[in-house]
Design an enzyme around this catalytic site. Structure first.
Site, PDB file in Angstrom:
ATOM      1  N   CYS A 104      40.434  34.352  15.184  1.00 42.97           N
ATOM      2  CA  CYS A 104      40.154  33.259  16.127  1.00 42.97           C
ATOM      3  C   CYS A 104      41.264  32.220  16.174  1.00 42.97           C
ATOM      4  CB  CYS A 104      38.857  32.547  15.731  1.00 42.97           C
ATOM      5  SG  CYS A 104      37.626  33.627  15.028  1.00 42.97           S
ATOM      6  N   THR A 191      44.711  31.022   7.336  1.00 45.09           N
ATOM      7  CA  THR A 191      43.682  32.047   7.460  1.00 45.09           C
ATOM      8  C   THR A 191      44.265  33.322   8.064  1.00 45.09           C
ATOM      9  OG1 THR A 191      41.935  30.412   7.697  1.00 45.09           O
ATOM     10  CG2 THR A 191      41.492  32.580   8.610  1.00 45.09           C
ATOM     11  N   TYR A 296      33.526  27.427  15.383  1.00 46.92           N
ATOM     12  CA  TYR A 296      32.604  27.378  14.247  1.00 46.92           C
ATOM     13  C   TYR A 296      31.136  27.416  14.684  1.00 46.92           C
ATOM     14  CZ  TYR A 296      36.331  26.416  10.869  1.00 46.92           C
ATOM     15  OH  TYR A 296      37.425  26.507  10.063  1.00 46.92           O
ATOM     16  N   CYS A 299      31.075  31.586  14.647  1.00 43.11           N
ATOM     17  CA  CYS A 299      31.274  32.384  13.425  1.00 43.11           C
ATOM     18  C   CYS A 299      30.341  31.972  12.299  1.00 43.11           C
ATOM     19  CB  CYS A 299      32.732  32.350  12.991  1.00 43.11           C
ATOM     20  SG  CYS A 299      33.232  30.879  12.072  1.00 43.11           S
ATOM     21  N   GLU A 447      35.249  25.796   3.899  1.00 42.81           N
ATOM     22  CA  GLU A 447      35.915  25.831   5.194  1.00 42.81           C
ATOM     23  C   GLU A 447      35.066  25.141   6.262  1.00 42.81           C
ATOM     24  OE1 GLU A 447      36.614  29.405   7.312  1.00 42.81           O
ATOM     25  OE2 GLU A 447      38.587  28.733   7.943  1.00 42.81           O
TER      26      GLU A 447
HETATM   27 FE1  SF4 Z   1      37.298  32.644  13.055  1.00 38.62          FE
HETATM   28 FE2  SF4 Z   1      35.456  31.299  11.761  1.00 38.62          FE
HETATM   29 FE3  SF4 Z   1      37.425  32.487  10.406  1.00 38.62          FE
HETATM   30 FE4  SF4 Z   1      37.966  30.321  11.865  1.00 38.62          FE
HETATM   31  S1  SF4 Z   1      36.602  30.447  10.055  1.00 38.62           S
HETATM   32  S2  SF4 Z   1      39.121  32.245  11.851  1.00 38.62           S
HETATM   33  S3  SF4 Z   1      36.545  30.584  13.583  1.00 38.62           S
HETATM   34  S4  SF4 Z   1      35.844  33.493  11.599  1.00 38.62           S
HETATM   35 FE    FE Z   2      38.915  28.266  10.133  1.00 41.67          FE
END
Ligand code: SF4
Ligand code: FE
Length: 483
Positions: A104, A191, A296, A299, A447
């Site tokens: 994402c 990430t 957010y 996810c 997070e």
């Molecule tokens: Fe995607 Fe959620 Fe990971 Fe961010 S925390 S990269 S929005 S899955």
């Molecule tokens: Fe994130």
């Protein structure tokens, strides 16, 4: 090749010559490393689901750049409906992986850089928008995964980038050449960077004229010379090396973050999207953060669905599912989780076009979404631990369960509801442990607090977007007060 298969994705990452370090050693084969592989499997899911006809509508979109059907993670949003589908896609992936699927950040960087470069060009007569469109079309045509890199280490928080004792604490331009620029610095908490083909770098905050060298945005392949990644430790990470898959809780999927260092990395002109236009740094940050705060609401909700399900299964296995307070706790968890989803959908449905034509979420609602995300997953996790019982942190290992001498004791003394095996009971408790205290807690808990900006960053945006003068006018009108 507009859509890549999951298998082809794994092989494409294997071909990259990335410099990855973990536990003080270079990782020669990150793709097959037992600690790192689950994170790659999570990204793979974004490819696998896009191949399935039943998910085509959510997982893919027709590109406004190429006219081809592309993975939605590489899409430039063309409508509010696209924004809504993005959140639904993220919930689906959270449900399927119970982890951070990482892709994402690139999607959110894509959409923020797209509209910001358009506005920089309009003011400065630069060619960043064209640069970016070409890069975006290349990513779409090859179905690449892109890391969006924003967060600098930032050093002394009371000082601006140019005032830091060490100038590299914010990533900056160290040389301007005919054919491009050379940059130095680092991006923290990246990430999925090692599961990405490319990385888009963006400034981390608003900049002033003195910080013009820090107002820089560009994209380079993740194996560009000068880039080094140092993997962040996660709670219970080495369980993945021990071989007991039950003890891991979620042995197939995970997330990953890395400190990513850019030591004199060369960026060619055609890959530059901002180079000194400091007055646009704030716009880029605000838009990227807004999109990721929307993310957010998808996810975390999907992962929350798994955690609520795990708590309900634990209650069944404990023989406690009939108790009224357990039912009420599950209702509360659902209420909190769906509130997050409602915010994610609302900021998307209220989206509007930018000057460049792509769609931006409603920033006030996206910030409200993320502010709730800094709180509700903690409460959902607390209730899951409450329902699960203390065994979630005191259960013996898989090796003990399998041991001929002590295994029968574990089997006998941790049996609960009739017809439920001790092994299944331990499995569901390990999953709850993984989500609330283990490797997945990085994505679901801390997070939720700091990803896409810490809580105070949202409160600043809520203050700015909340339109208090309008609300005061409303009150005075009703109360018949004349200014
Ligand atoms: Fe995607 Fe959620 Fe990971 Fe961010 S925390 S990269 S929005 S899955
Ligand atoms: Fe994130």
């Amino acid at each position: 090749m507009a859509l890549m298969t999951g298998e082809a994705y794994i092989e494409s990452i294997r071909k990259l010559n990335m410099q990855v370090y973990m536990f003080g050693k270079k990782v020669e084969d990150p793709v097959d490393d037992p600690i790192l592989r689950p994170s790659l499997n999570s990204v793979r899911m974004t490819y696998d689901l896009a191949q399935k006809p039943e998910y085509q509508d959510l997982m893919t979109a027709v590109s406004g750049l190429t006219g081809e059907r592309v993975n939605r993670f590489t899409h430039i949003h063309q409508s509010a409906e696209d924004l809504v589908k993005k959140v639904k896609m993220q919930r689906l992936l959270g449900q399927q992986t119970a982890a951070c699927f990482q892709r994402c950040v690139g999607m959110d960087a894509f959409n923020a850089v797209y509209s910001t470069t358009y506005e920089i060009d309009k003011k400065h007569g630069t060619h960043y928008f064209e640069n970016f469109r070409k890069f975006a079309a290349y990513v779409q045509e090859n179905d690449l995964t892109v890391d969006g890199a924003m967060t600098d280490p930032k050093g002394d928080r009371s000082k601006a980038p140019h005032e830091q004792a060490d100038p590299d604490l914010f990533l900056h331009i160290v040389e301007r050449r005919e054919d491009g620029i050379v940059v130095r610095g680092a991006k923290a908490h990246q990430t999925g960077v090692l599961n990405s083909h490319e990385v888009i770098v963006m400034p981390t905050q608003s900049m002033r004229a003195e910080d013009a060298d820090y107002a820089v945005s560009f994209a380079v392949p993740t194996d560009t010379p000068g880039i080094t990644m140092i993997i962040g430790r996660q709670s219970c990470d080495t369980r993945k090396r021990e071989g007991g898959e039950l003890d891991v809780g979620n042995s197939e999927f995970g997330g990953v973050e890395a400190l990513t260092i850019f030591e004199d990395v060369f960026v060619p002109n055609e890959r530059i999207f901002m180079c000194g236009e400091y007055e646009f740094a704030g716009m880029l940050v605000e838009r990227f953060a807004g999109y990721h705060r929307q993310s957010y609401g998808g996810c975390k909700v999907g992962v929350g669905d798994v955690l609520i399900g795990a708590a309900a299964v634990a209650a069944d296995y404990n023989g406690a599912a009939g108790a009224s307070h357990i039912k009420d706790k599950l209702i509360e968890m659902t209420h909190l989780n769906e509130t997050l989803y409602a915010c994610g959908i609302a900021c998307s449905a209220e989206g509007h076009p930018t000057e460049s034509g792509n769609y931006l979420i409603d920033l006030l609602l996206a910030n409200v979404c993320k502010q709730n995300v800094t709180r509700f997953p903690y409460e959902i996790a607390r209730l899951a631990e409450d329902i699960a019982g203390g065994l979630v942190v005191t259960a013996p290992s898989e090796a003990d369960l399998r041991d001929p001498k002590v295994g029968p004791y574990v089997e006998k003394y941790f049996r609960a509801a009739p017809g439920v095996s001790t092994e299944d009971r331990l499995r569901i408790l390990r999953l709850i442990e993984n989500l609330t205290l283990g490797t997945a807690a990085v994505g679901y808990r801390t997070e939720s607090m700091h990803g896409a900006g810490s809580p105070q960053a949202q409160r600043i945006m809520i203050a700015r977007q909340g339109n208090l003068p309008m609300k005061k006018r409303l009150a005075k009108q009703i109360a018949h007060i004349k200014d």
